[in-house]
Enzyme design. Structure first.
Site, PDB file in Angstrom:
ATOM      1  N   PHE A 180      52.928  23.928  37.847  1.00 49.46           N
ATOM      2  CA  PHE A 180      53.044  25.051  36.913  1.00 49.46           C
ATOM      3  C   PHE A 180      52.402  26.284  37.515  1.00 49.46           C
ATOM      4  CE2 PHE A 180      51.393  27.791  33.529  1.00 49.46           C
ATOM      5  CZ  PHE A 180      52.596  28.113  32.909  1.00 49.46           C
ATOM      6  N   GLY A 194      46.578  24.285  40.110  1.00 49.48           N
ATOM      7  CA  GLY A 194      45.587  24.952  40.951  1.00 49.48           C
ATOM      8  C   GLY A 194      45.145  24.034  42.073  1.00 49.48           C
ATOM      9  N   VAL A 253      40.376  28.051  31.773  1.00 48.63           N
ATOM     10  CA  VAL A 253      41.566  27.337  31.306  1.00 48.63           C
ATOM     11  C   VAL A 253      41.162  26.004  30.684  1.00 48.63           C
ATOM     12  CG1 VAL A 253      43.702  26.190  32.012  1.00 48.63           C
ATOM     13  CG2 VAL A 253      43.156  28.443  32.909  1.00 48.63           C
ATOM     14  N   SER A 266      36.136  25.276  33.530  1.00 50.90           N
ATOM     15  CA  SER A 266      36.826  26.535  33.815  1.00 50.90           C
ATOM     16  C   SER A 266      37.305  27.178  32.525  1.00 50.90           C
ATOM     17  CB  SER A 266      38.021  26.283  34.736  1.00 50.90           C
ATOM     18  OG  SER A 266      39.024  25.555  34.046  1.00 50.90           O
ATOM     19  N   TYR A 302      47.868  33.799  47.493  1.00 45.25           N
ATOM     20  CA  TYR A 302      48.561  33.598  46.220  1.00 45.25           C
ATOM     21  C   TYR A 302      50.025  33.258  46.477  1.00 45.25           C
ATOM     22  CZ  TYR A 302      49.120  34.237  41.169  1.00 45.25           C
ATOM     23  OH  TYR A 302      49.339  34.037  39.828  1.00 45.25           O
ATOM     24  N   ASN A 314      44.733  32.952  31.019  1.00 48.72           N
ATOM     25  CA  ASN A 314      44.142  31.658  30.670  1.00 48.72           C
ATOM     26  C   ASN A 314      44.680  31.053  29.380  1.00 48.72           C
ATOM     27  OD1 ASN A 314      42.522  31.605  32.982  1.00 48.72           O
ATOM     28  ND2 ASN A 314      40.945  32.835  32.007  1.00 48.72           N
ATOM     29  N   ARG A 346      32.708  17.804  37.837  1.00 47.96           N
ATOM     30  CA  ARG A 346      32.320  17.433  39.203  1.00 47.96           C
ATOM     31  C   ARG A 346      30.810  17.396  39.391  1.00 47.96           C
ATOM     32  NH1 ARG A 346      35.983  20.910  43.273  1.00 47.96           N
ATOM     33  NH2 ARG A 346      35.690  22.598  41.756  1.00 47.96           N
ATOM     34  N   LEU A 370      52.087  30.333  36.175  1.00 55.69           N
ATOM     35  CA  LEU A 370      52.370  31.226  35.065  1.00 55.69           C
ATOM     36  C   LEU A 370      53.281  32.381  35.473  1.00 55.69           C
ATOM     37  CD1 LEU A 370      51.809  31.953  32.087  1.00 55.69           C
ATOM     38  CD2 LEU A 370      49.882  33.340  32.905  1.00 55.69           C
TER      39      LEU A 370
END
Length: 324
Positions: free
Chosen positions: A258, A234, A150, A148, A52, A121, A170, A260
């Site tokens: 971005f 991501g 999000v 997902s 992370y 999310n 995908r 959060l």
């Protein structure tokens, strides 16, 4: 009280452990929360794995978001029984958590599961749509990782604003579900993605939202109109991105990132409260909803983590630290 911790980095279902701790007396200005629900997010899994953006000292508590109920207050604070967002730092995978009384965000009477998922999310989706481009009704945006949590939130929020959304998946088996969820166009990721956009959309997107990175990032840039913006939040592919110089020089594509956590750390409490106030209202009205795969008691945290780490889950996995 019971608290989930990890002492070393690794696979979450192998390194997370549940320990017993004695609750400490409150100091003035503190509130003790009973944790009602806490989701397992990909960011939790990444943090436990050591991948992370920021890492706490070990051993570390975990659980980036949740919903709690005020059970004890020392000094001024919210009333006993008030439901609130569990604030950072992480530690929501526990039966209790002691937090500062100042800044707690009270919540309405609404679905516990949805309230527990309010921070990561919904806030990410909201900010991806509002922070980088001033979208107007009729604009097209394009997003990867449309299945997902999000991605689903982005779709719901975009539709509410009259913004048209092209969702990239995908696998072909996901196309029908994404269409049903409200996407205006559903495209299959691949080398011909730009050609699909030209065929299916009446104008090029002004904004691309990407959680996949790698080759997908470059393909999404190819779909944008000149001077468009792409936001990367991501890296599901695990690949680095590559952008030709010509794209930057001649097409004036704006590339943004971005995270959060950074937004929460650098934004005023007033603005954070405004965003969460809007999101809370949407959740309470049922206009913002994320599917839930299963809710586990805290004692079954290893089963819950194994479930959360599966591919193609039907929704979010949550913990119920004080019972279902």
């Amino acid at each position: 009280m019971k608290q989930a911790i990890y002492r070393t980095h690794g696979k979450a279902d192998q390194v997370v452990e549940l320990i017993e701790l004695d609750p400490q007396p409150l100091e003035r200005g503190q509130t003790r929360l009973k944790i009602l629900r806490a989701p397992i997010n990909p960011s939790d899994i990444l943090q436990i794995a050591g991948n992370y953006g920021s890492q706490p000292a070990l051993p570390a508590q975990i659980g980036l978001e949740g919903v709690g109920e005020v059970m004890e207050v020392h000094g001024p604070g919210l009333g006993i029984g008030t439901r609130v967002i569990v604030p950072n730092p992480p530690g929501a995978w526990a039966t209790e958590k002691t937090v500062p009384s100042a800044g707690l965000v009270p919540l309405p009477d609404a679905d516990l599961d949805q309230l527990a998922m309010l921070i990561v999310n919904p806030a990410t989706a909201y900010l991806l749509l509002t922070k980088f481009v001033d979208l107007v009704e009729g604009d097209w945006i394009i997003q990867s990782a449309a299945t997902s949590a999000v991605g689903q939130m982005v779709t719901q929020l975009a539709k509410a604003r009259g913004v048209r959304i092209a969702s990239v998946v995908r696998r072909s088996s996901a196309i029908e579900a994404v269409k049903t969820a409200g996407a205006d166009a559903v495209l299959l990721d691949g080398p011909d993605l730009t050609q699909q956009v030209t065929k299916e959309l009446d104008q090029a997107p002004v904004l691309a939202i990407d959680a996949v990175a790698g080759e997908t990032f470059g393909r999404l840039i190819g779909c944008l109109q000149d001077s468009g913006t792409i936001v990367l939040f991501g890296n599901l592919s695990g690949q680095d991105t590559y952008v030709p110089d010509q794209t930057v020089i001649f097409r004036d594509i704006k590339m943004r990132g971005f995270w959060l956590t950074q937004w929460l750390q650098t934004t005023s409490p007033k603005d954070i409260g405004r965003v969460f106030g809007e999101l809370t209202t949407l959740v309470a009205m049922g206009q913002l909803h994320s599917p839930v795969a299963r809710v586990y008691p805290l004692e079954d945290i290893h089963k819950a983590l194994s479930h959360a780490m599966r591919d193609n889950r039907a929704g979010k996995v949550l913990l119920a630290p004080n019972g279902l």
